[in-house]
Structure formats: C-alpha cells, structure tokens
Design a protein around this motif. Structure first.
Motif, PDB file in Angstrom:
ATOM      1  N   ASP A   3      37.060  22.514  39.115  1.00 34.29           N
ATOM      2  CA  ASP A   3      37.132  22.686  40.560  1.00 34.29           C
ATOM      3  C   ASP A   3      35.698  22.568  41.071  1.00 34.29           C
ATOM      4  O   ASP A   3      34.935  23.536  41.048  1.00 34.29           O
ATOM      5  N   THR A   4      35.332  21.379  41.521  1.00 32.68           N
ATOM      6  CA  THR A   4      33.936  21.126  41.897  1.00 32.68           C
ATOM      7  C   THR A   4      33.544  21.883  43.167  1.00 32.68           C
ATOM      8  O   THR A   4      32.375  22.203  43.357  1.00 32.68           O
ATOM      9  N   GLN A   5      34.508  22.179  44.036  1.00 27.66           N
ATOM     10  CA  GLN A   5      34.198  22.905  45.274  1.00 27.66           C
ATOM     11  C   GLN A   5      33.829  24.356  44.986  1.00 27.66           C
ATOM     12  O   GLN A   5      32.946  24.916  45.630  1.00 27.66           O
ATOM     13  N   LYS A   6      34.495  24.963  44.014  1.00 28.36           N
ATOM     14  CA  LYS A   6      34.249  26.358  43.688  1.00 28.36           C
ATOM     15  C   LYS A   6      33.335  26.531  42.481  1.00 28.36           C
ATOM     16  O   LYS A   6      32.945  27.650  42.149  1.00 28.36           O
ATOM     17  N   GLY A   7      33.005  25.424  41.816  1.00 31.18           N
ATOM     18  CA  GLY A   7      32.118  25.496  40.665  1.00 31.18           C
ATOM     19  C   GLY A   7      32.738  26.163  39.455  1.00 31.18           C
ATOM     20  O   GLY A   7      32.045  26.833  38.687  1.00 31.18           O
ATOM     21  N   VAL A   8      34.050  25.969  39.277  1.00 33.58           N
ATOM     22  CA  VAL A   8      34.769  26.605  38.167  1.00 33.58           C
ATOM     23  C   VAL A   8      35.227  25.551  37.162  1.00 33.58           C
ATOM     24  O   VAL A   8      35.831  24.537  37.543  1.00 33.58           O
ATOM     25  N   ILE A   9      34.951  25.806  35.887  1.00 33.99           N
ATOM     26  CA  ILE A   9      35.396  24.944  34.801  1.00 33.99           C
ATOM     27  C   ILE A   9      36.581  25.621  34.113  1.00 33.99           C
ATOM     28  O   ILE A   9      36.462  26.751  33.635  1.00 33.99           O
ATOM     29  N   TYR A  10      37.718  24.939  34.064  1.00 25.47           N
ATOM     30  CA  TYR A  10      38.893  25.474  33.396  1.00 25.47           C
ATOM     31  C   TYR A  10      39.056  24.798  32.033  1.00 25.47           C
ATOM     32  O   TYR A  10      38.840  23.593  31.904  1.00 25.47           O
ATOM     33  N   VAL A  11      39.451  25.584  31.039  1.00 23.24           N
ATOM     34  CA  VAL A  11      39.564  25.087  29.670  1.00 23.24           C
ATOM     35  C   VAL A  11      40.826  25.661  29.026  1.00 23.24           C
ATOM     36  O   VAL A  11      41.127  26.847  29.185  1.00 23.24           O
ATOM     37  N   THR A  12      41.551  24.823  28.284  1.00 22.45           N
ATOM     38  CA  THR A  12      42.697  25.322  27.519  1.00 22.45           C
ATOM     39  C   THR A  12      42.302  25.587  26.068  1.00 22.45           C
ATOM     40  O   THR A  12      41.481  24.866  25.492  1.00 22.45           O
ATOM     41  N   ASP A  13      42.906  26.617  25.490  1.00 21.45           N
ATOM     42  CA  ASP A  13      42.839  26.866  24.056  1.00 21.45           C
ATOM     43  C   ASP A  13      44.257  26.662  23.529  1.00 21.45           C
ATOM     44  O   ASP A  13      45.123  27.524  23.673  1.00 21.45           O
ATOM     45  N   SER A  14      44.495  25.500  22.938  1.00 17.37           N
ATOM     46  CA  SER A  14      45.855  25.136  22.536  1.00 17.37           C
ATOM     47  C   SER A  14      46.410  26.014  21.430  1.00 17.37           C
ATOM     48  O   SER A  14      47.604  26.310  21.395  1.00 17.37           O
ATOM     49  N   ASN A  15      45.552  26.429  20.501  1.00 17.22           N
ATOM     50  CA  ASN A  15      46.029  27.233  19.373  1.00 17.22           C
ATOM     51  C   ASN A  15      46.182  28.703  19.710  1.00 17.22           C
ATOM     52  O   ASN A  15      46.702  29.474  18.915  1.00 17.22           O
ATOM     53  N   ASP A  16      45.716  29.105  20.891  1.00 18.38           N
ATOM     54  CA  ASP A  16      45.816  30.510  21.291  1.00 18.38           C
ATOM     55  C   ASP A  16      46.605  30.674  22.589  1.00 18.38           C
ATOM     56  O   ASP A  16      46.731  31.792  23.095  1.00 18.38           O
ATOM     57  N   SER A  17      47.132  29.552  23.105  1.00 15.16           N
ATOM     58  CA  SER A  17      47.943  29.564  24.330  1.00 15.16           C
ATOM     59  C   SER A  17      47.263  30.343  25.455  1.00 15.16           C
ATOM     60  O   SER A  17      47.829  31.267  26.042  1.00 15.16           O
ATOM     61  N   LYS A  18      46.038  29.903  25.777  1.00 13.66           N
ATOM     62  CA  LYS A  18      45.269  30.546  26.834  1.00 13.66           C
ATOM     63  C   LYS A  18      44.592  29.500  27.718  1.00 13.66           C
ATOM     64  O   LYS A  18      44.286  28.387  27.276  1.00 13.66           O
ATOM     65  N   VAL A  19      44.380  29.888  28.972  1.00 16.20           N
ATOM     66  CA  VAL A  19      43.538  29.105  29.877  1.00 16.20           C
ATOM     67  C   VAL A  19      42.339  29.965  30.241  1.00 16.20           C
ATOM     68  O   VAL A  19      42.500  31.112  30.672  1.00 16.20           O
ATOM     69  N   TRP A  20      41.144  29.404  30.035  1.00 19.93           N
ATOM     70  CA  TRP A  20      39.896  30.101  30.333  1.00 19.93           C
ATOM     71  C   TRP A  20      39.233  29.466  31.557  1.00 19.93           C
ATOM     72  O   TRP A  20      39.496  28.305  31.885  1.00 19.93           O
ATOM     73  N   SER A  21      38.347  30.211  32.171  1.00 20.90           N
ATOM     74  CA  SER A  21      37.474  29.650  33.198  1.00 20.90           C
ATOM     75  C   SER A  21      36.030  29.977  32.839  1.00 20.90           C
ATOM     76  O   SER A  21      35.755  31.004  32.202  1.00 20.90           O
ATOM     77  N   ILE A  22      35.137  29.083  33.220  1.00 19.40           N
ATOM     78  CA  ILE A  22      33.701  29.313  33.057  1.00 19.40           C
ATOM     79  C   ILE A  22      33.064  29.173  34.431  1.00 19.40           C
ATOM     80  O   ILE A  22      33.148  28.115  35.069  1.00 19.40           O
ATOM     81  N   THR A  23      32.446  30.250  34.913  1.00 16.87           N
ATOM     82  CA  THR A  23      31.764  30.253  36.204  1.00 16.87           C
ATOM     83  C   THR A  23      30.351  30.779  36.010  1.00 16.87           C
ATOM     84  O   THR A  23      30.170  31.884  35.485  1.00 16.87           O
ATOM     85  N   ASN A  24      29.374  29.971  36.385  1.00 15.22           N
ATOM     86  CA  ASN A  24      27.964  30.345  36.199  1.00 15.22           C
ATOM     87  C   ASN A  24      27.682  30.737  34.747  1.00 15.22           C
ATOM     88  O   ASN A  24      26.944  31.680  34.469  1.00 15.22           O
ATOM     89  N   GLY A  25      28.299  30.019  33.832  1.00 19.61           N
ATOM     90  CA  GLY A  25      28.056  30.241  32.403  1.00 19.61           C
ATOM     91  C   GLY A  25      28.852  31.364  31.772  1.00 19.61           C
ATOM     92  O   GLY A  25      28.785  31.570  30.569  1.00 19.61           O
ATOM     93  N   LYS A  26      29.629  32.085  32.585  1.00 22.87           N
ATOM     94  CA  LYS A  26      30.390  33.218  32.068  1.00 22.87           C
ATOM     95  C   LYS A  26      31.862  32.853  31.926  1.00 22.87           C
ATOM     96  O   LYS A  26      32.492  32.367  32.866  1.00 22.87           O
ATOM     97  N   ALA A  27      32.422  33.116  30.733  1.00 21.47           N
ATOM     98  CA  ALA A  27      33.815  32.787  30.452  1.00 21.47           C
ATOM     99  C   ALA A  27      34.726  33.983  30.692  1.00 21.47           C
ATOM    100  O   ALA A  27      34.368  35.120  30.389  1.00 21.47           O
ATOM    101  N   SER A  28      35.916  33.727  31.247  1.00 21.09           N
ATOM    102  CA  SER A  28      36.913  34.773  31.437  1.00 21.09           C
ATOM    103  C   SER A  28      38.301  34.160  31.331  1.00 21.09           C
ATOM    104  O   SER A  28      38.490  32.957  31.565  1.00 21.09           O
ATOM    105  N   ILE A  29      39.285  34.982  30.972  1.00 22.64           N
ATOM    106  CA  ILE A  29      40.652  34.502  30.806  1.00 22.64           C
ATOM    107  C   ILE A  29      41.323  34.364  32.169  1.00 22.64           C
ATOM    108  O   ILE A  29      41.274  35.263  32.996  1.00 22.64           O
ATOM    109  N   VAL A  30      41.960  33.230  32.380  1.00 25.32           N
ATOM    110  CA  VAL A  30      42.731  32.990  33.597  1.00 25.32           C
ATOM    111  C   VAL A  30      44.198  33.317  33.368  1.00 25.32           C
ATOM    112  O   VAL A  30      44.846  33.963  34.181  1.00 25.32           O
ATOM    113  N   LEU A  31      44.720  32.874  32.228  1.00 27.76           N
ATOM    114  CA  LEU A  31      46.129  33.070  31.918  1.00 27.76           C
ATOM    115  C   LEU A  31      46.301  33.057  30.404  1.00 27.76           C
ATOM    116  O   LEU A  31      45.651  32.271  29.705  1.00 27.76           O
TER     117      LEU A  31
END
Length: 282
Positions: free
Chosen positions: A137-165
């Motif tokens: 999301d270039t407007q909000k500066g958020v990078i979303y990433v999937t972890d296929s083997n752990d069934s998770k979606v992560w976000s990275i904002t300003n270098g900090k990772a957190s779970i989205v779902l």
C-alpha cells in the motif's frame, strides 16, 4: 463527412472489442524468454521504466539456498541484466515503493535500491516459516507479506513487522494484491478473499479454484489468478470463474504473474520450466 464518421465508428468498435477481450481474459502468446531465468517465481512490472523484475529462486525454495537472484528484462523479453541483485535466499514475491524494491526471502524481506540493485536493508519476521508474496500500500507505506507455511499475513511499517491476520479461514495463503484500500488474499483452499486491514472484515470474492499463487487486477473488479501447478483463471465481477489456460499436463507451472494494464500484457513465470511467457489480453 460520411467516410470520417465510418473511420471514427470503426476505431470505436476496435477499442470496445479490445476492452471486452481484456475483461474476458483472452490469452494470446507473444513471446517467451530464454532459459537463463532459473526457477523464476515472480514477475513484477515497473511500467515507469518499461522493465520487468524477475525473482529467480535458482534451485529449491529452502532456507539453505543463498543463490537466488533478481533478473531485469525488457517488456519485450530481452535480457537487460541477469543478476540485478544476487546472494538472496529463495526469492519470491516483490513490490515497489518509491525508489526501492522489496522481495521476500524465506524468513525476511530484503530492501533493494532500484537504481543500483544493491541490498540496503533486511527486515526479519520473527517465527516466519515460508514468506511468499508481497503487496504494498504505497499511500500508507505498508508492506504486506504472506507466510504460506504458517497461514499468516504480516505487515511491515517503518521496518516493524506485525501480524495482520492469522489462522482460519487462512490456509496456505499466498498471493496478495492491494486494491482500493482492500487487501486481496489468495488462499490455499482456492478462494480469493478480500480484507479490510482497518476493520479486519473478511469476505470471499470467488472460490472453487486450486491454491492461488498470483493475483492481478484487470479493472472493474475482474482479476486473473494463477495456480502454481499451471492453471490461469479469470474471475468476473460477479465472482464466477473461468479457466483460461492449463499447462499442468505439460508440467509448465504458472507462478506469481505480473500485468501491465497500459499494454494489456500478462507475464507468467514458469518456475521449473525456467522461462517467462508473455500473453496479450488485447
């Protein structure tokens, strides 16, 4: 006067037919790269520079594989630089924000300078097992990433990772796409989901396919999605689906696709077939 009107009418009809073809997902082969692209997993279109970035696993997607690289080719399929960035770990999904390219490795996301191909930073995700696709999301500066083997979606904002779902209904999630403040998620059960990252509201757009690898938007709430095994699907605005290509019997994979809406060109990495194929939707 009459002749001029007929010319205008003819041009309009051609334009409408081209638009209709794009919506129905007619795939016309245009070119195929040579086999120097080893185990290509993802194609990313940089329309501003008229180039494609190709994430090449170059072997098996394992933690031990440190020989992955990103290639740079023209949108005509001609090689510009084979190893634009190298010494990467099982590269897969990519995204661009500003003047930087982001790519998943097995347990971290690498940040690369688009001007030089140099790795600038790496952002580890604690507990990650198999990071796969990226959407930004270039407007909000958020990078979303999937972890296929752990069934998770992560976000990275300003270098900090957190779970989205995390957890059900996610199952082997892979493909990602940001569109209209929504995050589209390709699930391993063959459903295409849409998530509001703010409210966490989750809905199903379409289902009945195999595990979804790549997702691209064609416009008007229509999409092309791929299954890694070699299937390409068209998803209509009403959620119905149509299988447009199946190369699974030939063992030609279809991994994480790229799309240029200006030229209506779809770019398909064939993974173990070691090429990228281009198709016109005009």
């Amino acid at each position: 006067m009459e002749k001029s009107f007929l010319v205008v009418l003819s041009s309009l009809m051609i334009s409408l037919l081209s638009s209709a073809n794009a919506q129905t997902g007619t795939l016309k082969p245009v070119w195929e790269s040579d086999t120097t692209l080893r185990t290509p997993e993802c194609v990313l279109v940089d329309p501003g520079k008229n180039v494609l970035y190709i994430a090449c696993i170059n072997g098996n997607p394992t933690l031990e594989n440190k020989s992955s690289y990103i290639a740079k080719i023209g949108q005509d399929g001609k090689l510009i630089k084979l190893k634009f960035t190298e010494n990467l770990n099982s590269t897969k999904g990519m995204g661009i924000m500003g003047d930087k390219l982001y790519v998943t490795e097995m347990t971290q996301v690498a940040e690369i300078a688009l001007s030089t191909g140099k790795i600038l930073n790496r952002y580890p995700i604690e507990g990650a097992k198999f990071l796969n696709d990226i959407a930004i999301d270039t407007q909000k500066g958020v990078i979303y990433v999937t972890d296929s083997n752990d069934s998770k979606v992560w976000s990275i904002t300003n270098g900090k990772a957190s779970i989205v779902l995390a957890g059900a209904p996610l199952k082997g999630c892979n493909g990602l796409l940001v569109e209209n403040n929504q995050l589209l998620i390709g699930n391993g059960d063959g459903s295409l989901l849409t998530l509001n990252p703010t409210t966490k509201q989750l809905n199903t757009i379409a289902k009945g396919m195999g595990g979804i690898d790549g997702i691209v938007a064609l416009g008007n709430k229509t999409y092309m999605v791929t299954e890694w095994g070699g299937k390409i699907w068209h998803i209509r605005a009403d959620g119905t689906t149509e299988l447009k290509m199946d190369t699974s019997k030939e063992k030609i994979n279809s991994a994480d696709i790229g799309y240029n809406p200006t030229t209506q060109m779809l770019f398909v990495p064939t993974f173990f077939h070691n090429t990228v194929k281009a198709y016109s939707l005009k």
